[in-house]
Motif scaffolding. Structure first.
Motif, PDB file in Angstrom:
ATOM      1  N   PRO A  71       0.952  -1.309   0.165  1.00 49.87           N
ATOM      2  CA  PRO A  71       0.000   0.076  -0.001  1.00 49.87           C
ATOM      3  C   PRO A  71       0.819   1.260  -0.006  1.00 49.87           C
ATOM      4  O   PRO A  71       1.856   1.281   0.417  1.00 49.87           O
ATOM      5  CB  PRO A  71      -0.874  -0.114   1.360  1.00 49.87           C
ATOM      6  N   TYR A  72       0.545   2.274  -0.555  1.00 49.60           N
ATOM      7  CA  TYR A  72       1.303   3.556  -0.723  1.00 49.60           C
ATOM      8  C   TYR A  72       1.230   4.300   0.658  1.00 49.60           C
ATOM      9  O   TYR A  72       0.339   4.235   1.443  1.00 49.60           O
ATOM     10  CB  TYR A  72       0.489   4.672  -1.702  1.00 49.60           C
ATOM     11  N   SER A  73       2.441   4.737   0.935  1.00 54.65           N
ATOM     12  CA  SER A  73       2.772   5.438   1.972  1.00 54.65           C
ATOM     13  C   SER A  73       3.629   6.633   1.730  1.00 54.65           C
ATOM     14  O   SER A  73       4.620   6.433   1.058  1.00 54.65           O
ATOM     15  CB  SER A  73       3.043   4.660   3.236  1.00 54.65           C
ATOM     16  N   TYR A  74       3.548   7.754   2.490  1.00 57.28           N
ATOM     17  CA  TYR A  74       4.595   8.766   2.097  1.00 57.28           C
ATOM     18  C   TYR A  74       5.959   8.328   2.863  1.00 57.28           C
ATOM     19  O   TYR A  74       7.061   9.087   2.805  1.00 57.28           O
ATOM     20  CB  TYR A  74       4.081   9.997   3.090  1.00 57.28           C
ATOM     21  N   LEU A  75       5.889   7.476   3.831  1.00 58.61           N
ATOM     22  CA  LEU A  75       7.034   7.110   4.760  1.00 58.61           C
ATOM     23  C   LEU A  75       7.884   6.530   3.788  1.00 58.61           C
ATOM     24  O   LEU A  75       9.174   6.921   3.637  1.00 58.61           O
ATOM     25  CB  LEU A  75       6.660   6.124   5.856  1.00 58.61           C
ATOM     26  N   GLU A 101       2.553  -4.431   8.064  1.00 56.46           N
ATOM     27  CA  GLU A 101       2.110  -4.205   9.643  1.00 56.46           C
ATOM     28  C   GLU A 101       3.421  -4.159  10.558  1.00 56.46           C
ATOM     29  O   GLU A 101       3.290  -3.639  11.711  1.00 56.46           O
ATOM     30  CB  GLU A 101       1.717  -5.782   9.860  1.00 56.46           C
ATOM     31  N   TYR A 102       4.637  -4.756  10.087  1.00 58.50           N
ATOM     32  CA  TYR A 102       5.804  -4.605  10.746  1.00 58.50           C
ATOM     33  C   TYR A 102       6.060  -3.257  10.922  1.00 58.50           C
ATOM     34  O   TYR A 102       6.704  -2.691  12.064  1.00 58.50           O
ATOM     35  CB  TYR A 102       6.959  -5.274  10.076  1.00 58.50           C
ATOM     36  N   ILE A 103       6.099  -2.373  10.157  1.00 55.23           N
ATOM     37  CA  ILE A 103       6.337  -0.997  10.034  1.00 55.23           C
ATOM     38  C   ILE A 103       5.294  -0.420  10.979  1.00 55.23           C
ATOM     39  O   ILE A 103       5.931   0.639  11.903  1.00 55.23           O
ATOM     40  CB  ILE A 103       6.097  -0.379   8.601  1.00 55.23           C
ATOM     41  N   VAL A 160       6.686  -1.213  14.440  1.00 49.13           N
ATOM     42  CA  VAL A 160       7.963  -0.552  14.932  1.00 49.13           C
ATOM     43  C   VAL A 160       7.693   0.966  15.091  1.00 49.13           C
ATOM     44  O   VAL A 160       8.131   1.482  16.018  1.00 49.13           O
ATOM     45  CB  VAL A 160       9.040  -0.546  13.509  1.00 49.13           C
ATOM     46  N   ARG A 161       6.859   1.552  14.300  1.00 47.88           N
ATOM     47  CA  ARG A 161       6.441   2.892  14.649  1.00 47.88           C
ATOM     48  C   ARG A 161       5.800   2.969  15.971  1.00 47.88           C
ATOM     49  O   ARG A 161       5.957   4.215  16.435  1.00 47.88           O
ATOM     50  CB  ARG A 161       5.781   3.654  13.475  1.00 47.88           C
ATOM     51  N   LYS A 162       5.137   2.088  16.363  1.00 47.38           N
ATOM     52  CA  LYS A 162       4.421   2.212  17.727  1.00 47.38           C
ATOM     53  C   LYS A 162       5.179   1.888  18.962  1.00 47.38           C
ATOM     54  O   LYS A 162       4.665   1.943  20.058  1.00 47.38           O
ATOM     55  CB  LYS A 162       3.107   1.398  17.734  1.00 47.38           C
ATOM     56  N   PHE A 163       6.340   1.331  18.857  1.00 47.63           N
ATOM     57  CA  PHE A 163       7.223   0.910  19.657  1.00 47.63           C
ATOM     58  C   PHE A 163       7.754   2.110  20.715  1.00 47.63           C
ATOM     59  O   PHE A 163       8.303   3.090  20.076  1.00 47.63           O
ATOM     60  CB  PHE A 163       8.441   0.314  19.117  1.00 47.63           C
ATOM     61  N   LYS A 164       7.258   2.000  22.003  1.00 43.59           N
ATOM     62  CA  LYS A 164       7.623   3.300  23.025  1.00 43.59           C
ATOM     63  C   LYS A 164       9.260   3.577  22.952  1.00 43.59           C
ATOM     64  O   LYS A 164       9.425   4.476  22.880  1.00 43.59           O
ATOM     65  CB  LYS A 164       6.841   3.091  24.073  1.00 43.59           C
ATOM     66  N   GLY A 165       9.940   2.406  22.927  1.00 47.43           N
ATOM     67  CA  GLY A 165      11.254   2.653  22.982  1.00 47.43           C
ATOM     68  C   GLY A 165      12.206   2.701  21.844  1.00 47.43           C
ATOM     69  O   GLY A 165      13.334   2.479  21.856  1.00 47.43           O
ATOM     70  N   LEU A 224      12.870   3.563   9.658  1.00 46.68           N
ATOM     71  CA  LEU A 224      11.472   3.399   9.420  1.00 46.68           C
ATOM     72  C   LEU A 224      10.310   3.818  10.732  1.00 46.68           C
ATOM     73  O   LEU A 224       9.466   4.229  10.431  1.00 46.68           O
ATOM     74  CB  LEU A 224      11.322   1.759   9.405  1.00 46.68           C
ATOM     75  N   ALA A 225      11.194   3.797  11.865  1.00 46.23           N
ATOM     76  CA  ALA A 225      10.404   4.157  13.009  1.00 46.23           C
ATOM     77  C   ALA A 225      10.194   5.539  13.348  1.00 46.23           C
ATOM     78  O   ALA A 225       9.320   6.070  13.750  1.00 46.23           O
ATOM     79  CB  ALA A 225      11.153   3.512  14.117  1.00 46.23           C
ATOM     80  N   LEU A 226      11.360   6.625  12.591  1.00 46.74           N
ATOM     81  CA  LEU A 226      11.433   7.800  13.090  1.00 46.74           C
ATOM     82  C   LEU A 226      11.114   8.886  11.758  1.00 46.74           C
ATOM     83  O   LEU A 226      10.617   9.921  12.049  1.00 46.74           O
ATOM     84  CB  LEU A 226      12.786   8.144  13.649  1.00 46.74           C
TER      85      LEU A 226
END
Length: 501
Positions: free
Chosen positions: A11-15, A178-180, A183-188, A252-254
Motif C-alpha cells: 500500500p502507498y505511504s509517504y513514509l 504491519e511490521y512498520i 516499529v513506529r508504535k514501539f515506545k522505546g 522506518l520508526a522515525l
C-alpha cells in the motif's frame, strides 16, 4: 479446490517515499565527496565511512519491500536491463570524452554505479523462488560471509555484490507493512538513535585508525583483496549487517509519514541514479570539483541537493522514460509504456486495477472448474411431468418451458465471464474473499442439486398417491356393486360343479 494466493502489493505511504528521498540524497552526497573531499578532510572521511556502511543496504531493502508483486521477465528487461546497458555506456563514454582510455567491459561494471541495476534485475527474477526458503535471511548471510573467503566471487556480473547484498533484498521482500506499524508504535524506538550513533562512530574510527579500506562495505571483492584476513573480513561484514538493519529500523520508526516538499522525488529516483555519476565524472574531469570552493562539505551538500532537485524533476523523468519507451518500441513487440518506477515496483494505484484483475482471473478459473465438473457429471436429468401436475406446480417453479412437446426444467446458467468490470468496481467493497467465493459457489451448487432431488421425490410421492387412490377407488366400486346385487342373484345350486369348487 485451492487457488494459489498472490502476494499482496505494498500500500502507498509517504513514509517509503521519504525514505527513498533520504537514501538517494545520501547516494549522491557519498559519491561527490569521494572524488576529492575525503582526501583532505578527516571528519568528512568519517562521514564517508559511516554512510557507506548502510546507505546501499537500506536502498536494497526498500527495493525488496517494493518488489512483492509477481515479477515479469519482459518488464524487468525493459525497466532494468536496458537502463543497465545504457547507464554503463553513458558512464564509459563520459570517461572517453575526457580523453581517458577505458575498456568497455559491460559484464564487469566496475567504476560505475550500474551494478545495483544489474543486481536488482537478478534479484527480481529469483526472489519468488528463493523467498519461499525457510530461514532464507540467515542462510543468505552465512553464504555472504563464506563468499568473502572465496576467489570465485569477483566483479564479473557483480557476483560478489549480488551475494553480499542479497540478505537485505530478501529481508525487505519478506517485510510486511504491519511490521512498520509495529516499529513506529514501539515506545522505546528512540533508544535506537544513540545505539546507531555509537556504532556509526565506533566502526569508522576503528577502521580509519587501523588503516582499513572502505572496500569491505562495498562488497565488490573478497577479504584478501580488501587487505583483510578472513576473520577480520567476517567480523566487519557481520558488523555491516548489524548496523544496516539497525539503521533501517531506526529510519522506518522515525521518518515522517506525511507529504513533504521533496516527497515527490521518491517517485523519480531512477533518473537521479542514472545521470548523477556520469555528470560527476565530467565535473571532476573538468576540475570543477577540485576548485577550493568545492572542497567544502556545505558546498557539496548544496550541490547534492541541486542534483536531487534537478534530476528528480518531471522534465528529466520524461526524458528518461521517453528514451526507454523508444528503445522498447524498437526492440520489443506490442510494447506497453515504460514508467519510471524509482528503481522499485511502485505501489497499488488508487483505482485498484491490479486487485480487480486478480479477482476477475479467479472468477474465470472458478467458472472453468464448474464447467469441467458439469461435463464429468453428464447431462442434466430431464424431469417429465403430467399436465395436471404441471398446472399445479407452475406457480412454484419458474423456468418451465415446453420444447418439442416435452416438459422439462430449464435451469438458467450464468456466465461469470460476462460480468462487466464496472459492476465489479462498483461492488468492490462488497466482494467476498477468494475462499469465501469458492465456498459460496459450492454451497449454491449443492442447494440446486438438493432442490432437484426434492422435486423428484415429491413427484414420486404424488404419482404413488394417485395410483393408491385409483386402486382404492376400484375396490370400493366393486364392493358397492356387490352390495347392490339382490339376495337371489347368487344361487350356488345352479352353478356347475367346477364353478362351485
Amino acid at each position: 479446490m485451492r487457488i494459489k494466493k498472490e502476494r499482496p502489493a505494498v500500500p502507498y505511504s509517504y513514509l517509503i517515499d521519504n525514505f527513498k528521498v533520504l537514501l538517494i540524497f545520501l547516494v549522491v552526497f557519498n559519491h561527490i565527496i569521494a572524488f576529492n573531499l575525503v582526501k583532505v578532510d578527516t571528519v568528512v572521511r568519517y562521514v564517508w565511512y559511516a554512510i557507506t556502511i548502510f546507505h546501499m543496504p537500506a536502498f536494497i531493502f526498500v527495493s525488496g519491500y517494493l518488489s512483492k508483486k509477481p515479477q515479469n521477465a519482459l518488464k524487468n528487461f525493459k525497466n532494468l536491463l536496458i537502463p543497465y546497458i545504457l547507464g554503463y555506456t553513458l558512464t564509459w563514454y563520459s570517461q572517453i570524452w575526457l580523453g581517458r582510455s577505458v575498456d568497455y567491459e559491460i559484464l564487469r561494471p566496475t567504476g560505475t554505479v550500474m551494478w545495483y541495476i544489474l543486481a536488482l534485475f537478478i534479484y527480481r527474477l529469483t526472489i519468488e523462488a528463493l523467498g519461499k526458503i525457510r530461514f532464507i535471511v540467515p542462510i543468505s548471510i552465512a553464504i555472504a560471509l563464506w563468499a568473502g573467503t572465496r576467489p570465485e566471487f569477483t566483479t564479473f556480473l557483480s557476483a560478489s555484490r549480488i551475494v553480499v547484498f542479497f540478505p537485505f533484498f530478501v529481508a525487505g521482500y519478506l517485510w510486511k507493512s504491519e511490521y512498520i506499524t509495529a516499529v513506529r508504535k514501539f515506545k522505546g524506538k528512540w533508544v535506537l538513535v544513540p545505539i546507531s550513533a555509537v556504532l556509526l562512530w565506533a566502526i569508522p574510527n576503528y577502521m580509519i585508525t587501523n588503516d582499513m579500506g572502505i572496500a569491505i562495505f562495498r562488497g565488490n571483492h573478497g577479504y584478501k583483496l580488501c587487505g583483510l584476513t578472513d576473520p577480520e573480513g567476517i567480523i566487519l561484514r557481520l558488523l555491516m549487517y548489524l548496523v544496516s538493519f539497525i539503521l533501517i529500523y531506526t529510519l522506518l520508526a522515525l521518518l515522517p509519514d506525511i507529504k513533504l516538499p521533496l516527497t515527490y522525488v521518491g517517485r523519480h529516483t531512477m533518473g537521479i541514479y542514472f545521470f548523477h555519476y556520469p555528470i560527476m565524472i565530467i565535473m571532476n574531469g573538468l576540475y570543477i570539483l577540485q576548485i577550493p570552493e568545492m572542497n567544502n562539505v556545505w558546498a557539496l551538500l548544496g550541490v547534492s541537493l541541486v542534483f536531487v532537485l534537478v534530476l528528480g524533476s518531471l522534465p528529466v523523468d520524461l526524458l528518461y522514460t521517453g528514451v526507454l519507451n523508444l528503445i522498447a518500441f524498437i526492440l520489443i513487440k506490442k510494447d506497453k509504456t515504460v514508467r519510471d518506477e524509482g528503481l522499485e515496483e511502485e505501489y497499488d494505484r488508487e483505482d485498484h486495477e491490479y486487485e480487480l484483475l486478480r479477482r476477475k482471473k479467479a472468477i474465470e478459473e472458478l467458472a472453468a472448474t464448474l464447467d469441467s465438473e458439469r461435463e464429468q457429471d453428464g447431462h442434466m436429468q430431464k424431469i417429465n411431468l403430467d399436465d395436471d401436475l404441471m398446472e399445479r406446480t407452475s406457480d412454484k417453479h419458474e423456468g418451465f418451458s415446453n420444447v418439442a412437446g416435452t416438459d422439462h426444467l430449464d435451469i438458467e446458467e450464468y456466465d461469470l465471464d460476462d460480468i462487466p468490470d464496472e459492476q465489479i468496481k462498483n461492488e468492490e467493497e462488497e466482494l467476498l474473499s477468494l475462499e469465501d467465493l469458492i465456498q459460496e459457489l459450492e454451497k449454491t451448487t449443492r442447494n440446486m442439486k438438493n432442490n432437484d432431488l426434492l422435486d423428484e421425490l415429491k413427484q414420486e410421492n404424488n404419482s404413488g398417491n394417485l395410483q393408491a387412490d385409483a386402486v382404492q377407488s376400484e375396490e370400493m366400486q366393486e364392493e358397492l356393486q356387490l352390495n347392490e346385487l339382490p339376495p337371489d342373484a347368487l344361487d350356488l345350486d345352479e352353478l356347475k360343479p367346477e364353478e362351485k369348487e
